[in-house]
Design a protein around this motif. Sequence first.
Motif, PDB file in Angstrom:
ATOM      1  N   SER A 172      30.251   6.188 -34.134  1.00 51.64           N
ATOM      2  CA  SER A 172      30.831   7.379 -33.513  1.00 51.64           C
ATOM      3  C   SER A 172      31.759   8.092 -34.481  1.00 51.64           C
ATOM      4  O   SER A 172      32.543   8.955 -34.097  1.00 51.64           O
ATOM      5  CB  SER A 172      31.566   7.005 -32.229  1.00 51.64           C
ATOM      6  N   SER A 173      31.689   7.704 -35.769  1.00 54.35           N
ATOM      7  CA  SER A 173      32.452   8.417 -36.791  1.00 54.35           C
ATOM      8  C   SER A 173      31.883   9.826 -36.890  1.00 54.35           C
ATOM      9  O   SER A 173      30.730  10.049 -36.508  1.00 54.35           O
ATOM     10  CB  SER A 173      32.304   7.706 -38.136  1.00 54.35           C
ATOM     11  N   PRO A 174      32.675  10.778 -37.397  1.00 53.97           N
ATOM     12  CA  PRO A 174      32.142  12.142 -37.540  1.00 53.97           C
ATOM     13  C   PRO A 174      30.833  12.154 -38.321  1.00 53.97           C
ATOM     14  O   PRO A 174      29.885  12.863 -37.943  1.00 53.97           O
ATOM     15  CB  PRO A 174      33.246  12.873 -38.306  1.00 53.97           C
ATOM     16  N   ALA A 175      30.753  11.348 -39.386  1.00 54.49           N
ATOM     17  CA  ALA A 175      29.532  11.345 -40.202  1.00 54.49           C
ATOM     18  C   ALA A 175      28.337  10.854 -39.386  1.00 54.49           C
ATOM     19  O   ALA A 175      27.242  11.421 -39.466  1.00 54.49           O
ATOM     20  CB  ALA A 175      29.723  10.468 -41.434  1.00 54.49           C
ATOM     21  N   ALA A 176      28.542   9.804 -38.577  1.00 52.93           N
ATOM     22  CA  ALA A 176      27.439   9.260 -37.779  1.00 52.93           C
ATOM     23  C   ALA A 176      27.021  10.255 -36.701  1.00 52.93           C
ATOM     24  O   ALA A 176      25.827  10.453 -36.452  1.00 52.93           O
ATOM     25  CB  ALA A 176      27.843   7.926 -37.150  1.00 52.93           C
ATOM     26  N   VAL A 179      24.927  13.058 -38.192  1.00 62.68           N
ATOM     27  CA  VAL A 179      23.554  12.635 -38.487  1.00 62.68           C
ATOM     28  C   VAL A 179      22.720  12.594 -37.206  1.00 62.68           C
ATOM     29  O   VAL A 179      21.571  13.049 -37.175  1.00 62.68           O
ATOM     30  CB  VAL A 179      23.559  11.247 -39.163  1.00 62.68           C
ATOM     31  N   LYS A 180      23.319  12.062 -36.152  1.00 60.15           N
ATOM     32  CA  LYS A 180      22.565  11.979 -34.896  1.00 60.15           C
ATOM     33  C   LYS A 180      22.275  13.376 -34.338  1.00 60.15           C
ATOM     34  O   LYS A 180      21.203  13.618 -33.795  1.00 60.15           O
ATOM     35  CB  LYS A 180      23.332  11.134 -33.868  1.00 60.15           C
ATOM     36  N   ARG A 181      23.244  14.273 -34.514  1.00 61.49           N
ATOM     37  CA  ARG A 181      23.040  15.647 -34.026  1.00 61.49           C
ATOM     38  C   ARG A 181      21.842  16.281 -34.765  1.00 61.49           C
ATOM     39  O   ARG A 181      20.941  16.848 -34.145  1.00 61.49           O
ATOM     40  CB  ARG A 181      24.301  16.473 -34.267  1.00 61.49           C
ATOM     41  N   GLN A 182      21.840  16.134 -36.098  1.00 58.62           N
ATOM     42  CA  GLN A 182      20.739  16.710 -36.880  1.00 58.62           C
ATOM     43  C   GLN A 182      19.403  16.074 -36.508  1.00 58.62           C
ATOM     44  O   GLN A 182      18.386  16.750 -36.396  1.00 58.62           O
ATOM     45  CB  GLN A 182      20.986  16.504 -38.371  1.00 58.62           C
ATOM     46  N   ASP A 343      31.446   5.110 -46.384  1.00 55.53           N
ATOM     47  CA  ASP A 343      31.972   6.422 -46.016  1.00 55.53           C
ATOM     48  C   ASP A 343      32.147   6.579 -44.507  1.00 55.53           C
ATOM     49  O   ASP A 343      32.440   7.671 -44.029  1.00 55.53           O
ATOM     50  CB  ASP A 343      31.052   7.529 -46.546  1.00 55.53           C
ATOM     51  N   ARG A 344      31.886   5.526 -43.770  1.00 55.91           N
ATOM     52  CA  ARG A 344      32.158   5.592 -42.329  1.00 55.91           C
ATOM     53  C   ARG A 344      32.659   4.226 -41.841  1.00 55.91           C
ATOM     54  O   ARG A 344      32.126   3.634 -40.901  1.00 55.91           O
ATOM     55  CB  ARG A 344      30.932   6.065 -41.550  1.00 55.91           C
ATOM     56  N   LEU A 345      33.705   3.773 -42.539  1.00 57.50           N
ATOM     57  CA  LEU A 345      34.234   2.440 -42.222  1.00 57.50           C
ATOM     58  C   LEU A 345      34.795   2.344 -40.807  1.00 57.50           C
ATOM     59  O   LEU A 345      34.913   1.254 -40.260  1.00 57.50           O
ATOM     60  CB  LEU A 345      35.304   2.046 -43.245  1.00 57.50           C
ATOM     61  N   SER A 346      35.084   3.491 -40.196  1.00 58.23           N
ATOM     62  CA  SER A 346      35.585   3.427 -38.812  1.00 58.23           C
ATOM     63  C   SER A 346      34.499   2.917 -37.862  1.00 58.23           C
ATOM     64  O   SER A 346      34.795   2.518 -36.750  1.00 58.23           O
ATOM     65  CB  SER A 346      36.091   4.796 -38.366  1.00 58.23           C
ATOM     66  N   ASP A 347      33.251   2.926 -38.313  1.00 57.94           N
ATOM     67  CA  ASP A 347      32.164   2.398 -37.477  1.00 57.94           C
ATOM     68  C   ASP A 347      31.942   0.899 -37.690  1.00 57.94           C
ATOM     69  O   ASP A 347      31.101   0.292 -37.015  1.00 57.94           O
ATOM     70  CB  ASP A 347      30.847   3.125 -37.786  1.00 57.94           C
ATOM     71  N   LEU A 348      32.671   0.342 -38.655  1.00 56.61           N
ATOM     72  CA  LEU A 348      32.425  -1.046 -39.039  1.00 56.61           C
ATOM     73  C   LEU A 348      32.499  -1.996 -37.842  1.00 56.61           C
ATOM     74  O   LEU A 348      31.620  -2.838 -37.644  1.00 56.61           O
ATOM     75  CB  LEU A 348      33.452  -1.456 -40.109  1.00 56.61           C
ATOM     76  N   GLU A 349      33.532  -1.837 -37.021  1.00 54.78           N
ATOM     77  CA  GLU A 349      33.730  -2.780 -35.925  1.00 54.78           C
ATOM     78  C   GLU A 349      32.591  -2.688 -34.907  1.00 54.78           C
ATOM     79  O   GLU A 349      32.016  -3.709 -34.497  1.00 54.78           O
ATOM     80  CB  GLU A 349      35.079  -2.523 -35.243  1.00 54.78           C
ATOM     81  N   ALA A 350      32.256  -1.461 -34.524  1.00 54.35           N
ATOM     82  CA  ALA A 350      31.179  -1.288 -33.542  1.00 54.35           C
ATOM     83  C   ALA A 350      29.841  -1.783 -34.094  1.00 54.35           C
ATOM     84  O   ALA A 350      29.051  -2.427 -33.393  1.00 54.35           O
ATOM     85  CB  ALA A 350      31.071   0.184 -33.148  1.00 54.35           C
TER      86      ALA A 350
END
Length: 478
Positions: A172-176, A179-182, A343-350
């Motif tokens: 759910s990071s901005p980068a993720a 990508v899902k939006r695209q 570049d999306r370490l905030s997603d690491l836990e999930a």
Amino acid sequence: MKKQAAPAQLPLPDDAASLRELAVRSMFDLFSSVSEGMMLLDRAGRVVWINEGYKRFLPALGFAGPEDFVGRPVEEVVPNTLMRHVLETGKPILIDLLTNKAGTFVVSRIPLRDASGEVIGAIGMVLFDHPETTLQPLIAKFARMQQDLDEARRELAAQRRTKYTFASFIGSSPAALEVKRQARRAAQTDSTVLLLGETGTGKELLAHAIHAASARAERPFIGVNLAAVPETLMEAEFFGVAPGAYTGADRKARDGKFKLADKGTLFLDEAGDMPLALQAKLLRALQEQEIEPLGSNKVIKVDVRVIAATSRDLKAMVADGRFREDLYYRLNVLPVRLPALRDRLSDLEALAESLLESIAARIGMPQRELSPSALAVLATHRWPGNIRELRNALEQAAMLTDNPRLVAEDFAQVLPAPSVLGEARKAGPLRPLPQLIAELERSSIQSALVATGGNKVSAAKLLGISRATLYEKLGAEK
Ligand SMILES: Nc1ncnc2c1ncn2[C@@H]1O[C@H](COP(=O)(O)OP(=O)(O)OP(=O)(O)O)[C@@H](O)[C@H]1O
Ligand SMILES: [Mg+2]
């Protein structure tokens, strides 16, 4: 039937022709008596005669007696008959199943010719009525085979159905989210999608998800890994093989991936690994949406949606002539760039949570948790192998301990040393350069293999060398 030499002591009959006549007549009489029924047609396809046996079928066909039946064109009195076809082609149908309102019959249809070979009529025979009882073993076997075939087809369809949806793409990071939006937008269209990103970032997963969210979801998703198919087999793999194209064992026709993906999605994985010769042929197939199987001179129309993926820098490959520019533009219609895990370490836990759940299900052990210390260690790693590497690290750590909670120490052995170069320098007094280089090479290869869970193709990619070179170096180590 085999010809038998006439015994020497017996002279040929004077009149061989009349003997043949006799044979013809007795065959006719034989079939007329052993079959369930028999009819004769003239050249125009009218019924001119039926035998005693055939009269039994008349009531079921809706006739009181032969006088309404004989003299009429055969298709008017026998529904679904192919007697006219036999008259027209002059070719017998020796055995067939005929079903109409009178029942199902095993029938035989034979053209009649005059001395000059001209078709002058036809014989129709009912060999068995009630084939469901007389031919029970055959029909049962046929039904079983049909059932097996249906089952195999269903299984194949289930396998080809997509494994992942957008919900499987964790993050759910901005980068993720971007990508899902695209990818969701791409799923609404039929345009070619190019998935770019480092190894292990989820390109294949996303390709499945795009297909599953597209209008083609019910149709096949067919993947080809261009790094895994030997160059000599690629054309056959893509375009298929016409029957008899090769002599020898493999003479059967084989469908290529394009044909299999018809009306569905063709996933070109590792598209950057395509040899130039194939690139030209693929471009043509993509532009024309038609293919020509090997050894055939017929083109087949196909309707495929292409999703390509690569971790290579296609633009750079175009610049130095390793990738056709026209094909690059053909594939690069809707580029989607997948972010690296670092570049999306905030997603690491999930991600870890979801991966630990799937690992637990796979190895049949309770699901582990991650302690904050473990998470902190994972966050300092560079993850060159991205989510695949994360999955491998979690699985290995889980195997090393029974602890329900994984802590930082559990990853000490699992994650490769932070800096290979640092280690080499630490190694003490200066040593000869070739030795240092060899050590660096060895440890880099080991790290790459750890990062990719032992996948040599991915490891070679990570190191920027060819698969062949990697194998060579691995071989040299032994
Ligand atoms: N966003 C994600 N959420 C959950 N799992 C993911 C995600 N991205 C990747 N994975 C998992 O990571 C592994 C690698 O993903 P995938 O095979 O799609 O990568 P890839 O980009 O095709 O890599 P390569 O270039 O090496 O072929 C798979 O097990 C996949 O399920
Ligand atoms: Mg892949």
